[in-house]
Design a protein around this motif. Structure first.
Motif, short mmCIF file in Angstrom:
data_model
loop_
_atom_site.label_atom_id
_atom_site.label_comp_id
_atom_site.label_asym_id
_atom_site.label_seq_id
_atom_site.Cartn_x
_atom_site.Cartn_y
_atom_site.Cartn_z
N UNK A 1 14.03 49.77 38.53
CA UNK A 1 14.51 48.77 37.57
C UNK A 1 14.34 47.35 38.11
N UNK A 2 14.65 47.17 39.39
CA UNK A 2 14.60 45.83 40.00
C UNK A 2 13.28 45.52 40.71
N UNK A 3 12.35 46.49 40.70
CA UNK A 3 11.07 46.25 41.36
C UNK A 3 11.17 46.23 42.87
N UNK A 4 12.06 47.08 43.41
CA UNK A 4 12.31 47.09 44.86
C UNK A 4 12.13 48.49 45.43
N UNK A 5 11.08 49.17 45.02
CA UNK A 5 10.85 50.56 45.45
C UNK A 5 10.28 50.57 46.87
N UNK A 6 10.97 51.27 47.78
CA UNK A 6 10.47 51.38 49.16
C UNK A 6 9.47 52.52 49.24
N UNK A 7 8.77 52.58 50.36
CA UNK A 7 7.78 53.64 50.57
C UNK A 7 8.45 55.02 50.53
N UNK A 8 9.64 55.12 51.16
CA UNK A 8 10.37 56.39 51.18
C UNK A 8 10.74 56.84 49.76
N UNK A 9 11.19 55.88 48.95
CA UNK A 9 11.57 56.22 47.57
C UNK A 9 10.36 56.69 46.77
N UNK A 10 9.25 55.98 46.92
CA UNK A 10 8.02 56.36 46.21
C UNK A 10 7.59 57.75 46.62
N UNK A 11 7.70 58.06 47.92
CA UNK A 11 7.32 59.40 48.41
C UNK A 11 8.20 60.47 47.79
N UNK A 12 9.54 60.21 47.75
CA UNK A 12 10.47 61.20 47.18
C UNK A 12 10.18 61.42 45.69
N UNK A 13 9.95 60.33 44.99
CA UNK A 13 9.70 60.40 43.55
C UNK A 13 8.40 61.15 43.28
#
Length: 426
Positions: free
Chosen positions: A202-214
């Motif tokens: 939502x805030x445009x603050x996706x970390x690498x770890x979050x992108x990997x999990x998603x």
């Protein structure tokens, strides 16, 4: 159907609206219950209330009127054009205490200023913002942006006049402070990690770890019957027609009955609906008896003059329900001089089965719905601010999320004007 009880957070917002004259903007992440508060307010308030929204479909969903029809505003940029206000319109607008605007993020700065000017003029209070009417706004600017004008002259007008296209950059707010209330409690998702990731999208603050999990969660092959959320009407129509054509057997072709003033682009369901046994469908209305809600997915079991649909039960297994055509009513507010009351009258009706083919639906039409599982298909790329967030946040958990392709950094689009307003409140 009984309305859901408000959470303590939602109740506090309702009480603040009900017991003050503040202009309030109620916002928050997907699934925080903005619509729940709006519905509660519309049915329980002691104030004389009118409800409106920027589009015909949004107005139907909240039992209100479009902004343009309520205030009789011209289309396109309104700027300082004369506003024609017959005496019955002035009387109606003079009777309102509070104006509720849903999907406020789709309202442009120019339209916001026109609402202000229209109310000042109708009520004869030219020095009071909104003519003394309390303005209550619902929406999430991180989800739905205003539609930019196509006309180059209109675009030039905005560039010269406003800081941005957004409602919060309207000139009226220089004299009328907005109380911004951001709901924090998410009711749609229970999974803390998924909530955290959605907040970052939502805030445009996706970390690498979050992108990997998603992307790891979404990479699993989706079961064939899982609903696809796609970016374009063309993709959705193609997928639904393709899947319907694969089914043999009798079909039911239901043509909607339309009475009164109903624009085609504001139809709440398909004008012509073709269904066959085995077709996957989505309900488009809450059932008064609580058997399904807007967004429930089912499967047509029989067609014979009417339609029967199998719906998954809460305790496992399926239940079959007969589904009858339903009537959507389009309202208009009017002032009754005899009773001296603001009344709603029905000006149009649209009758159709409250169903839509649902192997696929556009991300835009999924707005406000909740799904146990969905395939998110962003096509070659997401093309508007908030689009990826809306799609991902429809799903209850990471377990129910399937991605047609991995989410890329370019898919996460946040409008810097929204960040400026939401963080700096100005």
């Amino acid at each position: 159907m009984s309305r859901p009880d408000l959470s303590p957070e939602q109740l506090a917002v309702y009480e603040r609206i009900e017991h003050t004259r503040e202009h309030v903007f109620v916002t928050g992440r997907a699934g925080t219950g903005k619509s729940t508060i709006l519905n509660h307010l519309a049915h329980r308030t002691s104030k004389i209330l009118a409800v409106c929204a920027p589009t015909g479909v949004a107005a139907l969903n909240v039992g209100g009127q479009t902004i343009h029809s309520l205030l009789r505003l011209p289309t396109g940029v309104i700027a300082d054009h004369d506003l024609d206000q017959p005496s019955e319109l002035k009387k109606m607008l003079a009777s309102i205490d509070t104006l509720v605007i849903d999907e406020i993020s789709m309202v442009s700065a120019d339209l916001m200023d026109a609402i202000d000017r229209s109310l000042r003029q109708a009520r004869g209070r030219r020095h009071d913002p909104f003519g003394g009417v309390q303005i209550i706004m619902f929406g999430d600017p991180y989800q739905l942006p205003p539609v930019p004008p196509r006309d180059p002259h209109e675009r030039a007008y905005y560039a010269d006049t406003y800081r941005s296209l957004w409602f919060f950059d309207a000139r009226v707010w220089a004299d009328a402070p907005i109380a911004v209330i951001e709901l924090a409690e998410v009711h749609r998702q229970r999974d803390d990690r998924f909530k955290q990731i959605l907040g970052a999208v939502r805030h445009g603050e996706v970390t690498e770890d979050m992108a990997e999990d998603l992307n790891a969660a979404g990479a699993r092959p989706a079961p064939r019957e899982v609903l696809t959320l796609a970016t374009t009407n063309a993709t959705v129509t193609r997928l639904n027609q393709q899947r319907l054509a694969e089914i043999t057997g009798d079909s039911l072709r239901a043509v909607a009955e339309v009475n009164g003033e109903f624009r085609e682009n504001a139809y709440p369901a398909d004008e012509v609906l073709e269904l066959k046994p085995g077709a996957q469908v989505m309900f488009l209305r809450n059932d008064p008896d609580g058997r399904w809600v807007n967004g429930t997915i089912g499967r047509v079991s029989r067609v014979a003059g009417t339609v029967w649909v199998d719906v998954d039960g809460a305790g496992g297994g399926t239940e079959e329900f007969e589904v009858e055509p339903t009537v959507w009513e389009r309202y208009r507010y009017r002032y009754d001089a005899e009773s001296k009351k603001l009344e709603k009258e029905v000006v149009a009706e649209f009758e159709q089965f409250p169903l839509r083919l649902a192997w696929a639906v556009t991300i835009h039409k999924s707005q406000g719905h909740t799904y146990d599982a969905a395939v998110v298909d962003l096509g070659p790329r997401a093309f508007s601010a908030g689009q990826s967030y809306v799609a991902l946040s429809r799903v209850r958990s990471l377990d129910g999320l399937y991605l047609r392709r991995p989410l890329q950094p370019a898919d996460v689009i946040v409008d810097p004007n929204v960040v400026r307003f939401m963080r700096g409140r100005g």
